[in-house]
Design an enzyme around this catalytic site. Structure first.
Site, mmCIF file in Angstrom:
data_model
loop_
_atom_site.group_PDB
_atom_site.id
_atom_site.type_symbol
_atom_site.label_atom_id
_atom_site.label_comp_id
_atom_site.label_asym_id
_atom_site.label_seq_id
_atom_site.Cartn_x
_atom_site.Cartn_y
_atom_site.Cartn_z
ATOM 1 N N HIS A 1 -4.140 -3.157 -2.268
ATOM 2 C CA HIS A 1 -4.987 -3.765 -1.241
ATOM 3 C C HIS A 1 -5.521 -5.108 -1.686
ATOM 4 C CE1 HIS A 1 -5.001 0.377 0.163
ATOM 5 N NE2 HIS A 1 -5.455 -0.047 1.314
ATOM 6 N N ASP B 1 4.180 1.623 -0.474
ATOM 7 C CA ASP B 1 5.535 1.488 -1.003
ATOM 8 C C ASP B 1 5.875 2.570 -2.010
ATOM 9 O OD1 ASP B 1 5.942 -0.649 0.567
ATOM 10 O OD2 ASP B 1 5.697 -2.159 -0.993
ATOM 11 N N GLY B 2 4.875 3.300 -2.461
ATOM 12 C CA GLY B 2 5.145 4.425 -3.341
ATOM 13 C C GLY B 2 5.080 4.120 -4.822
ATOM 14 N N SER C 1 -35.432 -26.338 -3.776
ATOM 15 C CA SER C 1 -34.560 -25.776 -4.823
ATOM 16 C C SER C 1 -34.580 -24.239 -4.841
ATOM 17 C CB SER C 1 -34.894 -26.347 -6.199
ATOM 18 O OG SER C 1 -36.277 -26.393 -6.430
ATOM 19 N N MET D 1 15.308 4.153 -0.457
ATOM 20 C CA MET D 1 16.704 3.919 -0.034
ATOM 21 C C MET D 1 17.222 5.113 0.767
ATOM 22 S SD MET D 1 17.752 0.905 -0.948
ATOM 23 C CE MET D 1 19.544 1.038 -0.762
ATOM 24 N N VAL E 1 0.793 -1.215 0.000
ATOM 25 C CA VAL E 1 0.000 0.000 0.000
ATOM 26 C C VAL E 1 0.834 1.279 0.000
ATOM 27 C CG1 VAL E 1 -1.794 1.215 1.259
ATOM 28 C CG2 VAL E 1 -1.794 -1.270 1.184
#
Lengths: 339, 629
Positions: free
Chosen positions: B113, B34-35, B540, B166, B32
């Site tokens: 998601h 992580d960009g 049924s 990073m 979600v």
């Protein structure tokens, strides 16, 4: 002008055969078994897009009872019409054209529309919202939003209801606008013509789901994966005719609220101090003339237009007055049934 | 004139360059936060693909909805729906386009998601490569596993692992290497052989389109360079020519062509072909296109074939190389990704679309489901939204196919719900459980017509449906008595009685109810073939099972009798005391109480029991039947 097209070459039939086959097919020793390599690296981008679009058009013809193609006369519609002819060749296109006429289109567009329909042998249906005409709805008197809603969105719904079309093909592309970037190729509409962006049908591979209940419909976008540049390159390669409004010419315009509007007929009321001036302009999109901004340009040939576009710094929808509403307005309009 | 000519030449040159560019379709996926959207927005921004007006709109949006304190928020470029912008998440896949000197790209930005897994699958199904984002601070997460699994399931064999943020871990090489190693192991276990990893910061634009000095220990290419050069050549195994017929072109008496897309192999006039599943043979006469006839056509071409013989060929048939025909079968092992809001029930009938053919299909068995987060196989009786299952599938018609691994277009299918018309599953065929050409229908000299004739009656199935206590069995009993008295040969199948024998192994869950009906319908069909008038008295409750039963019979043989008694009255009668127990919570899944009853839409006989005697109702049924003789 040099129209020596290096791609569409003299051998037009060779798109898939002569040019691409030698690099893609390896014949083994006995000469009968073929092995296909990289399925994408060697097929030209335009051929791939063309082929995908033809596939989509044929699916529509095969799976729907009463499909129609929205013909808006612009460059995207011209490409669609060309693809429609190709997809069903040598049969005439089994899908009629529908033009929702707001009565405020450029005069040249109407003449072009009628001529092209005749030349291609396509059945053309023109629909005008007569209620709107009776009320005198127009962009100058009622503003862009009301005019577009009544004469375009409502008119379109009227036409779809009147003719009971179960599929309507449109020329929209995903690169045009953010909510379009999210839309499926086969885009489901409920019986009220509404789009529900939050629960679109999953659409995997090229397996399009055309099943609907009575009253529901599907909008189909065969040009979803094309970009504006692809459209122009394809028009150039295939020598597709488009209205000359796309090419720069001396035209009478007034500058209004920062937009150049062409005075196409006597219905345009001039504000105090406004005097139409002849300027060399062209249009990047075509719609209702009072709502379509011109750009000043020297590009009076197709190559020049393409070249100009390669260095352009504004996107094509900018010329449309209607899009300057609050952000995400297109999503809202589409939910309400706009194309 | 001179400038025109120059422009023309320049465009010709440009066109040629453009034409030789290849097209890479890829997806971006990851957890979600992580960009992903930021990375994609950055790619568009860096490749100078944003127009001035788009940039101006972005600046405004960044101030209004941005999460970057007024700085440009690239995520807003790609999250296009207003709900997405409000919630700051991606709901549906967005397609973006950009190109560089070397390649053209179509990017599908996929939601992370779990609830939107089906939208991710939509994006992944047409992709050649996946960019999987991982937050360097968090390493591999559940979502990373899930997304990688979905990619593998849909046949993506190349992954670019983008280790993002990073800058927030001081550009640590150790962290990067350890994530890379973990991921390679994961990808390997799922059969994704090609993985390359890039350390980057999407927010700062480091190693996205140009290399960053701050990550000096990394000497590989930037993400964009990698995208431009990666070889995604998927060698299609030795599959011969395949063309699923899309549309039959008959402009006049003299032309009959078969329009379609070449999905494998290549073809030339004179080549011998077979049409499947019928098996008729012919030769290709012409390859017709609007640009003239072709001497040869191969993979990807949209063409129209004419054959040397007049053949009965229609949409859904597959024209294939006579020397290399595919298998034809009607039972398969397949992977299914379930995308419907209502669960998959084995035995229920769905539409299956594969290539250009649509047939009726049921899942006969879920061998196991796969936990998409851990890839553990688990026992399952049904599949819920976003679950993956390995299933046996049975079709009502045999089809030509290839395993998905060998040829996507001949092995990929979707399932469509017959009621809602929604696309409820994506599937990939693995192999045939038996070859259709090995099973033959036993030819019988005494057929159903002969059996019916000797009895002097038209066989039929009267299907009584209605709530428990509505009076089905009472009416059916009286109908049978009357028919018997008139000399007709009948048989009664009653829900309660059958559950004591044939269906004693079944309970009352939705899955078991579906199976219950399927067995009874098959038995009723055998009895009708034996020449009998069969009275089936079953609650049924589901429309789709009643429809499935109806489709087993010939036109006019099946009559649905809706015994329409309001719930309140059934409950008031409560002959067997079941409603009381259900209300007390002692019986679960009781129709009308905590399990739905779907009313018939167009029953042949509609019995409104209130204010009518049993005799009058029975008469109404009998009249319909005998009137039809």
């Amino acid at each position: 002008m040099s129209f020596t097209c290096l791609l569409a070459c003299s051998c037009r039939a060779g798109h898939y055969a002569n040019r691409t086959a030698p690099t893609r097919i390896r014949t083994d020793i006995n000469g009968s078994n073929m092995t296909n390599f990289d399925t994408l690296a060697h097929t030209s981008h335009l051929n791939q897009l063309e082929s995908e679009s033809i596939h989509i058009l044929r699916e529509v013809a095969a799976e729907f009872r009463n499909p129609v193609m929205m013909y808006s006369i612009g460059k995207d519609s011209s490409v669609l019409l060309h693809l429609l002819q190709k997809a069903f060749y040598p049969a005439p296109p089994p899908i009629p054209l529908l033009h929702v006429d707001t009565t405020w289109k450029f005069r040249e567009m109407i003449a072009f529309r009628d001529r092209r329909a005749q030349e291609t042998g396509c059945r053309l249906i023109v629909h005008i919202n007569q209620d709107g005409v009776a009320q005198g709805i127009g962009p100058f008197t009622h503003g862009a939003t009301v005019h577009t809603d009544v004469m375009k969105t409502q008119a379109l719904k009227q036409a779809l209801d009147k003719y009971q079309f179960d599929a309507a093909i449109g020329g929209a592309r995903r690169d045009e606008e953010k909510s379009r970037a999210k839309e499926r190729v086969f885009s489901f509409r409920n019986a009220q013509h509404r789009w529900d962006p939050k629960s679109q049908r999953p659409e995997l591979w090229n397996l399009y789901n055309a099943r609907i209940a009575k009253g529901e419909s599907v909008r189909v976008f065969p040009l979803s994966n094309w970009t504006e540049l692809d459209i122009w390159l394809y028009i150039y390669r295939e020598k597709i005719e488009v209205p000359s409004l796309y090419l720069a010419a001396e035209r009478p315009v007034v500058e209004r609220d920062g937009t150049l509007i062409m005075v196409d007929d006597e219905r345009m009321p001039l504000r105090p101090g406004e005097v139409p001036q002849m300027r060399k302009v062209r249009f990047r999109t075509l719609g209702c003339y009072p709502l379509t901004g011109a750009i000043e340009s020297e590009a009076d040939t197709l190559p020049a237009v393409i070249q100009e576009m390669l260095v352009a710094r504004t996107s094509e929808r900018q010329g449309r007055v209607i899009d300057q509403d609050p952000s995400a307005s297109m999503e809202k309009k589409k939910q309400e049934g706009y194309f | 004139m001179r400038t025109e000519h120059d422009a023309g030449t320049a465009i010709d040159a440009y066109l040629q360059q453009h034409e030789t560019k290849s097209l890479l379709r890829f997806i971006t996926c990851g957890s979600v936060d992580d960009g992903k959207s930021t990375l994609l927005g950055r790619l568009l921004y860096d490749s100078k693909l944003l127009f001035d007006d788009q940039l101006a709109a972005l600046k405004g949006d960044s101030l209004r909805h941005g999460t970057q304190n007024g700085e440009l928020d690239f995520a807003l470029l790609v999250d296009g729906l207003s709900a997405e912008r409000e919630q700051g998440i991606t709901i549906d896949v967005a397609y973006r386009f950009f190109s560089t000197e070397r390649r053209k790209f179509i990017v599908a930005d996929c939601p992370g998601h779990e609830q939107y897994t089906r939208n991710m699958a939509t994006g992944a199904s047409t992709a050649d490569l996946a960019v999987v984002l991982v937050d360097a601070r968090k390493g591999l997460l559940t979502q990373t596993r899930r997304h990688t699994y979905i990619c593998a399931l849909l046949g993506i064999r190349h992954v670019l692992l983008a280790v993002n943020k990073m800058d927030l871990i001081d550009y640590s090489e150790d962290v990067f290497r350890s994530i890379e190693t973990d991921y390679r192991e994961l990808a390997d276990s799922m059969g994704i052989a090609q993985v390359s990893a890039v350390p980057l910061s999407a927010l700062r634009g480091e190693n996205v389109s140009s290399r960053s000095d701050r990550i000096g220990w990394y000497d590989g290419p930037s993400l964009l360079e990698r995208l431009e050069t990666v070889q995604v050549a998927h060698v299609v195994d030795d599959v011969g020519f395949r063309l699923p017929v899309q549309w039959v072109c008959r402009p006049d008496q003299n032309f009959r062509g078969y329009a379609g897309h070449v999905v494998a192999g290549c073809i030339a006039p004179g080549d011998e072909v077979v049409v499947l599943p019928s098996g008729v043979r012919s030769r290709v006469a012409r390859i017709v296109t609007a640009d003239g006839d072709l001497p040869r056509a191969s993979l990807g071409a949209a063409i129209t074939l004419t054959l040397t013989d007049e053949r009965d060929i229609s949409r859904g048939d597959v024209i294939v190389a006579a020397a290399q025909p595919p298998q034809v079968a009607d039972q398969f092992a397949a992977h299914l990704l379930w995308m419907g809001e209502a669960p998959l029930l084995p035995g229920r009938s769905y539409w299956l679309k594969i290539g250009t053919r649509t047939v009726s299909a049921q899942v006969t068995e879920i061998k196991h489901k796969v936990d998409v987060n851990t890839q553990e196989p688990l026992a399952a009786k049904r599949l819920e939204l976003n679950e993956v299952g390995y299933c046996n599938l049975s079709l009502d018609h045999a089809i030509a196919f290839e395993s998905y691994e060998h040829c996507r277009e001949m092995g990929a299918f979707i399932l469509i719900d017959r009621q809602s018309n929604n696309t409820v599953a994506a599937g990939t065929l693995n192999f045939a459980l038996r070859r259709a050409d090995n099973i033959h229908w036993q030819h019988m000299d005494v057929d159903r017509t002969a059996r019916a004739r000797i009895k002097g009656q038209a066989p039929a199935c009267l299907w009584f449906t209605g709530l428990s206590g509505s009076g089905k069995s009472t009416v059916a009993n009286l109908v049978e008595k009357r028919l018997h008295a008139l000399g007709y040969h009948t048989c009664m199948l009653d829900g309660d009685n059958v559950r004591h024998g044939l269906n004693r192994d079944l309970g009352f869950t939705d899955e078991d109810r579906v199976e219950n009906i399927r067995r009874v319908a098959e038995v009723a069909k055998l009895m009708v073939e034996a020449g009998l008038i069969v009275l089936v008295s079953f609650i049924s409750p589901f429309r789709s099972e009643r429809r499935m039963a109806r489709e087993l019979f010939a036109e006019g043989e099946f009559r649905e009798v809706f015994v329409d008694t309001p719930l309140a009255i059934c409950e008031q009668r409560d002959v067997k005391g079941l409603y009381a127990k259900a209300r007390a919570g002692e019986i679960r899944n009781f129709t009308g109480i905590d399990s739905p009853y779907e009313r018939p839409e167009q029953p042949e006989v509609h019995l409104e029991t209130v204010n009518h005697t049993v005799e009058a109702l029975a008469e109404q049924v009998t009249a319909v039947l005998i009137g039809h003789r």
